[in-house]
Design a protein around this motif. Sequence first.
Motif, short mmCIF file in Angstrom:
data_model
loop_
_atom_site.label_atom_id
_atom_site.label_comp_id
_atom_site.label_asym_id
_atom_site.label_seq_id
_atom_site.Cartn_x
_atom_site.Cartn_y
_atom_site.Cartn_z
N GLU A 123 79.79 -6.55 78.98
CA GLU A 123 79.02 -5.63 79.25
C GLU A 123 77.61 -5.38 78.00
N ASP A 124 78.07 -5.58 76.84
CA ASP A 124 76.92 -5.53 75.82
C ASP A 124 76.31 -6.73 75.83
N ARG A 126 75.53 -8.11 78.67
CA ARG A 126 74.69 -7.93 79.91
C ARG A 126 73.45 -7.01 79.46
N TYR A 127 73.78 -5.84 78.84
CA TYR A 127 72.67 -4.89 78.85
C TYR A 127 72.13 -4.99 77.17
N ILE A 129 73.33 -3.77 74.16
CA ILE A 129 73.16 -2.42 73.69
C ILE A 129 73.42 -2.28 72.03
N ARG A 197 67.83 5.00 76.44
CA ARG A 197 68.76 4.36 77.44
C ARG A 197 70.21 5.03 77.40
N PHE A 199 73.74 5.15 78.99
CA PHE A 199 74.95 4.56 79.70
C PHE A 199 76.22 5.33 79.99
N VAL A 206 79.72 -0.59 82.46
CA VAL A 206 78.85 0.19 82.78
C VAL A 206 78.97 1.02 84.32
N SER A 209 73.33 3.94 84.63
CA SER A 209 72.39 3.95 83.48
C SER A 209 71.28 4.75 84.06
N GLU A 211 67.03 5.20 82.22
CA GLU A 211 66.00 4.92 81.20
C GLU A 211 64.73 6.07 81.09
#
Length: 261
Positions: A123-124, A126-127, A129, A197, A199, A206, A209, A211
């Motif tokens: 997930e990190d 993908r996004y 972060i 952002r 999450f 996630v 989310s 923004e």
Amino acid sequence: MRKLLLSALSAAALALLPHAAAQAGKEEVVLGLSQDRVAITATFDGSEILVFGAVKRETPIPQDDPLEVVVAVSGPAPSVMVRRKEKKLGIWINVDSVLVDSAPAFYAVATSAPFKQVLTDTEDLRYRISIKRAIRSVGAAMHIRGAQAFADAVIRIREKNGLYSLRENTVAVDEQTLFRTAIEMPADLTEGSYLTRIFLTRGGKVVSSYETAIDVRKVGLEKFLYALSREQPFLYGLMSLAIAIAAGWGASAAFSLLRNR
């Protein structure tokens, strides 16, 4: 034929039920900021942004994995040319350079638990972060070994200056519904839009989310001097020289008065 049609419609409705339930049970972020604009003045020494919000849901709170919250605030991200120096024949010279094409001027991540617990590595990725994933470097020549070290150098320097930070266990989550945290912003902020952002995660994944943006601008005398230095550099230089001469003359006159007493 009518019975066959009704049967087909019933089957289609049953097939859509799980999807409808998933949509109804989806958790969503309802966010608030203490301020969405930061004014940089001549006496600006930093600011603190309070990020708070709630989780909107139409079904009972899931009882499997606890809800975790991640808040990431990033400033403008101009490209940065990083050079490596080596000492040759007693002289320090540039030997390698790498273009870090995405390096936020400010980056802060706040979490409700240890980072590895609230977010999986997938997930990190993908996004993007974590601090390391938020930095991208390109333009490294084939002969340059250890190109990642150039991006690591940017992170190390900016962490030392308080511009990059990971703040674990600083997001308070109440009853898996309300959350809040405070993001401290240093005095030497860069003008621009700061992306915020939020999450929501469960089991490291996630689930929702959101923004928004915080506008950081110079105002008053600070804005005037900055604009003058960029748009009228010659006039800005003359004014600086005049101020220096006036300050020097004033100091000299003050010392003369004190000496004659």
